[in-house]
Write an enzyme that holds these catalytic residues in place. Structure first.
Site, PDB file in Angstrom:
ATOM      1  N   HIS A 199       0.613  -1.182   0.072  1.00 29.70           N
ATOM      2  CA  HIS A 199      -0.031   0.084  -0.009  1.00 29.70           C
ATOM      3  C   HIS A 199       0.847   1.067   0.053  1.00 29.70           C
ATOM      4  CE1 HIS A 199      -3.608  -2.430  -0.134  1.00 29.70           C
ATOM      5  NE2 HIS A 199      -3.576  -2.659   1.524  1.00 29.70           N
ATOM      6  N   HIS A 213      -9.804   2.369   0.438  1.00 27.93           N
ATOM      7  CA  HIS A 213      -9.791   1.150   1.419  1.00 27.93           C
ATOM      8  C   HIS A 213     -10.902   1.181   2.622  1.00 27.93           C
ATOM      9  CE1 HIS A 213      -7.812  -1.974   3.602  1.00 27.93           C
ATOM     10  NE2 HIS A 213      -6.965  -2.194   2.661  1.00 27.93           N
ATOM     11  N   GLU A 267     -11.814  -3.488  -2.915  1.00 30.23           N
ATOM     12  CA  GLU A 267     -10.988  -2.496  -3.074  1.00 30.23           C
ATOM     13  C   GLU A 267     -10.786  -2.597  -4.770  1.00 30.23           C
ATOM     14  OE1 GLU A 267      -7.332  -2.904  -0.787  1.00 30.23           O
ATOM     15  OE2 GLU A 267      -8.667  -4.391   0.277  1.00 30.23           O
TER      16      GLU A 267
END
Length: 348
Positions: free
Chosen positions: A108, A178, A312
């Site tokens: 991420h 997210h 996501e």
């Protein structure tokens, strides 16, 4: 007529910078609250079948937990959503090293990723616009990247998320949102009925990195082409479920990438609340809250095991190291652009 976006102070960062909260409301009474820190969707208030509103987003009501051990609750993710194996990739003959923050891998966008930075914010009509410049070399990524996210709330109860970005050097880009959802606003999410329009998933190894192949969902616990409760097969004896500790996989969406299409639908039977995800992305990471353990709490409730799920929309994990996957390299002169919509409703 849609209410204007309201802006208010939320808290101050340790360095004194002000974090704001923006409230988006539509004529139906749906309310969404978004921070300019990380572009975090902190609250989503939607009605059940009886018209009773509840907050269906996992998150916090104060700043400190978002700066601590938050599992990306509600946040924007970048430069690269999901994992890059060993924090390494090669591009145009040059090797790049990224920080490793998830076991052996980069996850991420690193620490801090886009989820922890204070975005420049402005209101343009019915849109909240957030901008961030990621400088050349930030978290090891090449090129200066200028990213923009536009949030809006439609009268159809859809949260619209539009990403765009440009870069002065070739760089991997895979932006996503997210949020964790619980359409019952409490308890676990195992009874939520899920549909994902995907014939295949991206299978992973024990380190949660793609094998490079695609795996058909037919005859497996990953077949959500027709609605099934999330918990119905989550503890089945299955290698992929063991690797993920449950569902933590990228589903390869049917239909043409680039076309805004229905990717997933979730219904919570007790409340009647429904969430539909529409996206232009080729994949959606479905995560069943396997690492939640009750140690986090906010907005008057705790977040135990599997008390939230994520959908996501994104490109596939580790794509910079997987030449057969859809391209995630943004080059100078190109514009990264993608849209997703999270639409809420209720039914009997």
């Amino acid at each position: 007529m849609q209410a204007p976006i309201q802006q208010a102070p939320f808290a101050r960062l340790p360095d004194g910078r002000q974090v704001h909260v923006f409230t988006l409301t539509n004529a139906a009474g749906m309310t969404v609250r978004i921070l300019d820190l990380g572009g975090i969707i902190a609250e989503i208030h939607v009605p059940d079948r009886e018209g009773v509103f509840a907050d269906v987003a996992l998150g916090f009501d104060t700043l400190d937990p978002y700066l601590g051990d938050s599992p990306y609750f509600g946040a924007l993710i970048g430069r690269y959503g999901n994992r890059i194996a060993a924090g390494r990739f090669s591009l145009d003959g040059q090797d790049y090293t990224l920080p490793v923050n998830n076991g052996k891998n980069h996850l991420h966008g690193g620490v801090p990723g886009f989820d922890r930075v204070l975005w420049r914010s402005r209101i343009e009509g019915d849109e909240l616009v957030l901008d961030y410049r990621s400088v050349d070399g930030e978290q090891g990524y090449p090129g200066a990247l200028d990213a923009t996210v536009r949030y809006s709330l439609g009268e159809d109860n859809a949260i619209v998320v539009r990403f765009s970005a440009v870069s002065d050097r070739a760089t991997p880009v895979n932006l996503t949102q997210h949020s964790y959802f619980n359409l019952a606003a409490g308890g676990d999410i195992l009874g939520h009925e899920l549909m994902i329009d995907a014939d295949n998933i991206v299978p992973i190894d024990a380190d949660l990195i793609p094998t490079g192949q695609l795996m058909p969902v037919a005859g497996t616990p990953f077949d959500f082409r027709t609605p099934n409760p999330i918990g119905a097969r989550i503890d089945a004896q299955d290698e992929q479920l063991r690797h993920g500790g449950g569902y933590d996989h990228c589903f390869v969406l049917n239909g043409a990438p680039g076309a805004l299409r229905l990717a997933a639908r979730v219904r919570e039977p007790r409340s009647g609340r429904v969430l539909e995800l529409f996206t232009q992305e080729p994949g959606v990471q479905f995560y069943s809250g396997n690492f939640l353990d009750g140690s986090l709490a906010g907005k008057g409730r705790s977040y135990p095991y599997r008390s939230g799920f994520c959908l996501e929309p994104q490109h596939f994990p580790d794509s910079p190291n997987q030449p057969s996957f859809p391209n995630t390299i943004l080059r100078p002169g190109e514009t990264y652009a993608t849209e997703s919509r999270f639409r809420f409703s209720s039914e009997a």
